[in-house]
Each structure stands twice: as C-alpha cells, then as structure tokens.
Design a protein around this motif. Structure first.
Motif, PDB file in Angstrom:
ATOM      1  N   ASN A  10       0.818  -1.222   0.000  1.00 53.89           N
ATOM      2  CA  ASN A  10       0.000   0.000   0.000  1.00 53.89           C
ATOM      3  C   ASN A  10       0.852   1.274   0.000  1.00 53.89           C
ATOM      4  O   ASN A  10       0.544   2.253   0.693  1.00 53.89           O
ATOM      5  N   LEU A  11       1.914   1.277  -0.799  1.00 57.53           N
ATOM      6  CA  LEU A  11       2.819   2.421  -0.849  1.00 57.53           C
ATOM      7  C   LEU A  11       2.185   3.591  -1.591  1.00 57.53           C
ATOM      8  O   LEU A  11       1.667   3.437  -2.701  1.00 57.53           O
ATOM      9  N   SER A  12       2.253   4.774  -0.988  1.00 53.57           N
ATOM     10  CA  SER A  12       1.779   6.007  -1.619  1.00 53.57           C
ATOM     11  C   SER A  12       2.879   7.056  -1.534  1.00 53.57           C
ATOM     12  O   SER A  12       3.505   7.229  -0.477  1.00 53.57           O
ATOM     13  N   VAL A  13       3.120   7.737  -2.657  1.00 54.40           N
ATOM     14  CA  VAL A  13       4.125   8.800  -2.711  1.00 54.40           C
ATOM     15  C   VAL A  13       3.483  10.023  -3.346  1.00 54.40           C
ATOM     16  O   VAL A  13       2.789   9.905  -4.363  1.00 54.40           O
ATOM     17  N   ARG A  14       3.713  11.197  -2.766  1.00 53.95           N
ATOM     18  CA  ARG A  14       3.127  12.413  -3.314  1.00 53.95           C
ATOM     19  C   ARG A  14       4.169  13.524  -3.374  1.00 53.95           C
ATOM     20  O   ARG A  14       5.167  13.496  -2.656  1.00 53.95           O
ATOM     21  N   PHE A  15       3.919  14.478  -4.262  1.00 55.56           N
ATOM     22  CA  PHE A  15       4.804  15.631  -4.443  1.00 55.56           C
ATOM     23  C   PHE A  15       3.970  16.903  -4.350  1.00 55.56           C
ATOM     24  O   PHE A  15       2.946  17.024  -5.028  1.00 55.56           O
ATOM     25  N   ARG A  26       0.020   5.443  -5.785  1.00 56.52           N
ATOM     26  CA  ARG A  26      -1.176   5.330  -4.954  1.00 56.52           C
ATOM     27  C   ARG A  26      -1.439   3.875  -4.563  1.00 56.52           C
ATOM     28  O   ARG A  26      -1.804   3.056  -5.383  1.00 56.52           O
ATOM     29  N   GLU A  27      -1.162   3.568  -3.309  1.00 56.11           N
ATOM     30  CA  GLU A  27      -1.492   2.265  -2.704  1.00 56.11           C
ATOM     31  C   GLU A  27      -0.964   1.102  -3.545  1.00 56.11           C
ATOM     32  O   GLU A  27      -1.697   0.169  -3.877  1.00 56.11           O
ATOM     33  N   VAL A  28       0.307   1.148  -3.840  1.00 56.28           N
ATOM     34  CA  VAL A  28       0.948   0.100  -4.647  1.00 56.28           C
ATOM     35  C   VAL A  28       1.443  -1.023  -3.741  1.00 56.28           C
ATOM     36  O   VAL A  28       2.110  -0.780  -2.731  1.00 56.28           O
ATOM     37  N   SER A  29       1.117  -2.253  -4.112  1.00 57.67           N
ATOM     38  CA  SER A  29       1.593  -3.434  -3.396  1.00 57.67           C
ATOM     39  C   SER A  29       2.269  -4.379  -4.382  1.00 57.67           C
ATOM     40  O   SER A  29       1.677  -4.738  -5.402  1.00 57.67           O
ATOM     41  N   LEU A  30       3.519  -4.755  -4.068  1.00 57.79           N
ATOM     42  CA  LEU A  30       4.306  -5.646  -4.915  1.00 57.79           C
ATOM     43  C   LEU A  30       5.211  -6.492  -4.033  1.00 57.79           C
ATOM     44  O   LEU A  30       5.485  -6.138  -2.882  1.00 57.79           O
ATOM     45  N   HIS A  31       5.702  -7.588  -4.579  1.00 60.60           N
ATOM     46  CA  HIS A  31       6.734  -8.353  -3.881  1.00 60.60           C
ATOM     47  C   HIS A  31       7.674  -8.982  -4.908  1.00 60.60           C
ATOM     48  O   HIS A  31       7.292  -9.187  -6.064  1.00 60.60           O
ATOM     49  N   GLY A  57      15.087   4.867  -1.103  1.00 59.01           N
ATOM     50  CA  GLY A  57      15.239   6.005  -0.216  1.00 59.01           C
ATOM     51  C   GLY A  57      15.628   7.280  -0.929  1.00 59.01           C
ATOM     52  O   GLY A  57      16.296   8.145  -0.352  1.00 59.01           O
ATOM     53  N   LEU A  58      15.207   7.437  -2.182  1.00 52.24           N
ATOM     54  CA  LEU A  58      15.610   8.580  -2.994  1.00 52.24           C
ATOM     55  C   LEU A  58      14.508   9.636  -3.145  1.00 52.24           C
ATOM     56  O   LEU A  58      14.639  10.533  -3.966  1.00 52.24           O
ATOM     57  N   ILE A  59      13.434   9.522  -2.368  1.00 51.78           N
ATOM     58  CA  ILE A  59      12.377  10.531  -2.417  1.00 51.78           C
ATOM     59  C   ILE A  59      12.754  11.673  -1.483  1.00 51.78           C
ATOM     60  O   ILE A  59      12.891  11.489  -0.275  1.00 51.78           O
ATOM     61  N   ALA A  60      12.957  12.847  -2.054  1.00 53.21           N
ATOM     62  CA  ALA A  60      13.355  14.023  -1.269  1.00 53.21           C
ATOM     63  C   ALA A  60      12.317  15.121  -1.460  1.00 53.21           C
ATOM     64  O   ALA A  60      11.576  15.123  -2.441  1.00 53.21           O
ATOM     65  N   PRO A  61      12.241  16.082  -0.534  1.00 50.41           N
ATOM     66  CA  PRO A  61      11.290  17.189  -0.685  1.00 50.41           C
ATOM     67  C   PRO A  61      11.446  17.863  -2.036  1.00 50.41           C
ATOM     68  O   PRO A  61      12.574  17.995  -2.532  1.00 50.41           O
ATOM     69  N   PRO A  62      10.342  18.230  -2.677  1.00 49.66           N
ATOM     70  CA  PRO A  62       8.960  18.297  -2.166  1.00 49.66           C
ATOM     71  C   PRO A  62       8.205  16.968  -2.180  1.00 49.66           C
ATOM     72  O   PRO A  62       6.997  16.954  -2.016  1.00 49.66           O
ATOM     73  N   GLY A  63       8.904  15.860  -2.404  1.00 47.17           N
ATOM     74  CA  GLY A  63       8.242  14.562  -2.380  1.00 47.17           C
ATOM     75  C   GLY A  63       8.260  13.955  -0.990  1.00 47.17           C
ATOM     76  O   GLY A  63       9.093  14.294  -0.147  1.00 47.17           O
ATOM     77  N   GLU A  64       7.324  13.047  -0.734  1.00 44.34           N
ATOM     78  CA  GLU A  64       7.285  12.340   0.544  1.00 44.34           C
ATOM     79  C   GLU A  64       6.525  11.029   0.387  1.00 44.34           C
ATOM     80  O   GLU A  64       5.644  10.903  -0.470  1.00 44.34           O
ATOM     81  N   ILE A  65       6.897  10.064   1.206  1.00 45.76           N
ATOM     82  CA  ILE A  65       6.130   8.818   1.279  1.00 45.76           C
ATOM     83  C   ILE A  65       4.934   9.072   2.187  1.00 45.76           C
ATOM     84  O   ILE A  65       5.088   9.365   3.377  1.00 45.76           O
ATOM     85  N   ALA A  66       3.743   8.996   1.598  1.00 48.74           N
ATOM     86  CA  ALA A  66       2.525   9.398   2.313  1.00 48.74           C
ATOM     87  C   ALA A  66       1.839   8.241   3.027  1.00 48.74           C
ATOM     88  O   ALA A  66       0.917   8.467   3.811  1.00 48.74           O
ATOM     89  N   GLY A  67       2.248   7.016   2.754  1.00 51.31           N
ATOM     90  CA  GLY A  67       1.598   5.880   3.397  1.00 51.31           C
ATOM     91  C   GLY A  67       2.171   4.572   2.929  1.00 51.31           C
ATOM     92  O   GLY A  67       2.918   4.503   1.941  1.00 51.31           O
ATOM     93  N   GLY A  68       1.835   3.490   3.642  1.00 54.83           N
ATOM     94  CA  GLY A  68       2.276   2.163   3.254  1.00 54.83           C
ATOM     95  C   GLY A  68       3.562   1.745   3.945  1.00 54.83           C
ATOM     96  O   GLY A  68       4.039   2.394   4.875  1.00 54.83           O
TER      97      GLY A  68
END
Length: 345
Positions: A10-15, A26-31, A57-68
């Motif tokens: 349930n990974l979510s990333v936003r900018f 938006r709410e990505v699930s993988l393995h 670990g390369l998401i930097a402002p203005p991006g953020e991990i919003a969930g998951g």
C-alpha cells in the motif's frame, strides 16, 4: 513458498507542487522473490520509477512517502536508522539508472567512482578496491579494464557507460538489482547486449531483479512476473507468459495491441487514444476510465483487487472482458516461443 525478499504494501508517494499535490504512487503493493525477475511496465508518468526510488530512499522534498510500508527480508525500512539503511541500500540492493551520463561524475575517472563504492561499503583498501574494480569491469564484458578505469565517462561509448553502471551496482554483490530503463538511451544492438548481460549475471550471481521498462518485448525476454502500472496504481500483476497470453485489464490489452510484432510486420500497431489523467486530481475510480472502451458507471468507484489462478491479481470491474477487437493475427502462437525465452519457467 519462501518469504519474499522485498515487499511493498500500500505504498503512496506524493509531491507538493504549485498546482497542488501530485499523487504519483497510490497504494501500490508488490513483492519480489529470491532469484526472480519482476517487470514493471506502463506509460511515462505511471509511477514506475517513483515507486522504486521510494524503495531506494531517494524521495526528497517536495516529495514524501505518504503511506504504506517497504519491507526487506520481513523488516520495515521506513523509519529505520541511517546505519541500517546504508547497509541495505547500495549494499544489499542497488539501482541502475536509465541514463548513465547523468549518473556518472564527468570530472572523475571510472576507477575513482567504482573504487569509492568498494571502499565506502566494504572497507577495502585502495589497492584491493582497484583490483576488484578490474574484476567487475571484466565481469560486465569491458575489454582492457585496467585502461578503462583510468578514463573519464565521456571517453566511453553509451553501451560501455551502461556496463560501468551495472558494474557499480554489482560491486557490493547485492541480492536485489533494480534496473530503471537500462536500455532506453542505447541503440537496438547494444540494448540486446545489455539485456543479455543482465540475464546472464542474474543466473550467475543468483540475483533478484526488478526491471522498469516501457518495452513489453524486453519483459517477454527476461521477466518471470509482470506488474502493469497506470496513473500511479497497479492495474494487473501475474505470470509473464500467462499475462501475455490472456491480458485481463483493458489497459494491458491496449498495451499489447500497441506493441509492434517482429513476426508479423504487416500487422498495424494501434495506439491507445487519449492521455493519462492529471494526478493532481485523479478520478475517484479507475484511472483508465476516460480511455476505456468498456467503461461503465461502476468504474467511477474503485474496483477491489481480485486474485485469480496462478497468483494473477487484477483490479477492474470488467476483468478479462475483450476491450478491443483482437488483431487479425493471433498472439497466442508466440507464447510457446516466449515461454522458452524466459529462464526458470
């Protein structure tokens, strides 16, 4: 079944931008399992690279991990300490970026950049790192490695620069290799060589690989499973051969229709009309609804993800319904050949 090496739930990333908040993932699930190759496909802007940058670990402002959550060997990486993250990212998992010229430092020699990885992560002496760097260039089939180590990136061809990036990614003998469009900037002949090299190294070193690409032909050659992304979400995942033989999501069907075939040059490539939605204000239901020929009012609400046989996962109200007329030549006739080209199936 062995536990997955990498799990994304349930990974979510936003900018945050001047126009508003872009919901890039938006709410990505993988393995990904041990020794497995997972292909992630979709149009530009679908969230493929952003999802994997979050893993690294390369998401930097203005991006953020919003969930998951992102778990490596069952342990979460989100909120882990800096030392633990350095142990995992770059050492246990590594990433190849699509344009090596923008990733390599133009003022440093290839040797300086490659030995830096070895001294930083593995604590090697300069002499040990130099010797190991020569071995790595030889591993990725670069002739005269000692001479190449003393050259700068601009002195190498595009294919050789990409091989250097692969060597750097493999320097610490990671268990997972993420390849982000590793052949985009290369000509067709060199593309084939790089893909062959990645497949060979995977088998020799027992790597797990995530391959991000637009090219379904590449996926057919090297991937065990496929995840199709659209508008920041996972539309469909499943076994590569099964998915190519019977695509379930209308978007996947459209992608396959738009893929040129080498065995039938007379078949016309048919593009998908329209454009992906604006992710500042994505539709509440299916993101593909404005381009989908089987759209119904139910598509205004999110469809639940359903698991079918052989681990096929699909989120669509019209799963497996024919969305477009099939091309004159059947695609099923190439499945046996496709199966034979994918290692381990």
């Amino acid at each position: 079944m062995n536990a997955p090496l990498l799990e994304i739930e349930n990974l979510s990333v936003r900018f945050t931008t001047r126009r508003g908040v872009v919901q890039a993932v938006r709410e990505v699930s993988l393995h990904v399992g041990h020794g497995e190759t997972l292909g992630i496909v979709g149009e530009s802007g679908s969230g493929k690279s952003v999802a994997m940058q979050a893993v690294m670990g390369l998401i930097a402002p203005p991006g953020e991990i919003a969930g998951g959550d992102i778990r490596w060997r069952g342990a979460t990486l989100l909120g882990a300490g800096r030392r633990r993250l350095e142990e995992v990212r770059g050492k246990e998992m590594s990433m190849i970026f699509q344009d090596p010229m923008t990733s390599l430092n133009p003022v440093l020699t290839v040797g300086a950049q490659l030995t830096e990885v070895l001294t930083h992560h593995l604590g090697m002496s300069r002499a040990q790192a130099w010797s190991r760097a020569e071995e790595l260039l030889d591993l990725v089939r670069i002739a005269a490695p000692a001479r190449r180590l003393r050259q700068h990136p601009h002195e190498l061809s595009g294919g050789m620069r990409q091989r250097v990036m692969i060597a750097m990614a493999l320097a610490c003998e990671p268990e997972l290799l993420i390849a982000d469009e590793p052949t985009t900037a290369l000509d067709v002949t060199v593309q084939a060589q790089i893909l062959e090299l990645i497949a060979e190294l995977q088998q020799r070193l027992h790597l797990s690989v995530i391959l991000i690409t637009h090219d379904l032909g590449v996926v057919a050659q090297v991937c065990h499973r496929v995840a199709v992304m659209y508008a920041g979400r996972i539309a469909e995942t499943g076994d590569a051969v099964e998915l190519f033989a019977r695509p379930g999501h209308p978007y996947t069907q459209g992608l396959l229709r738009a893929t040129p075939r080498h065995d039938d040059v007379a078949e016309r490539m048919i593009a998908i009309d329209g454009a992906p939605p604006d992710l500042v204000a994505p539709p509440p239901g299916c993101g593909f609804q404005s381009r989908c020929p089987v759209y119904g009012t139910e598509c205004d609400q999110p469809a639940a993800t359903v698991t079918y046989g052989c681990g096929r996962r699909l989120a669509c109200w019209h799963a497996f319904e024919p969305a477009w007329p099939q091309p004159p030549s059947a695609r099923a006739d190439s499945i046996d050949a496709l199966d034979a080209r994918i290692p381990g199936l």
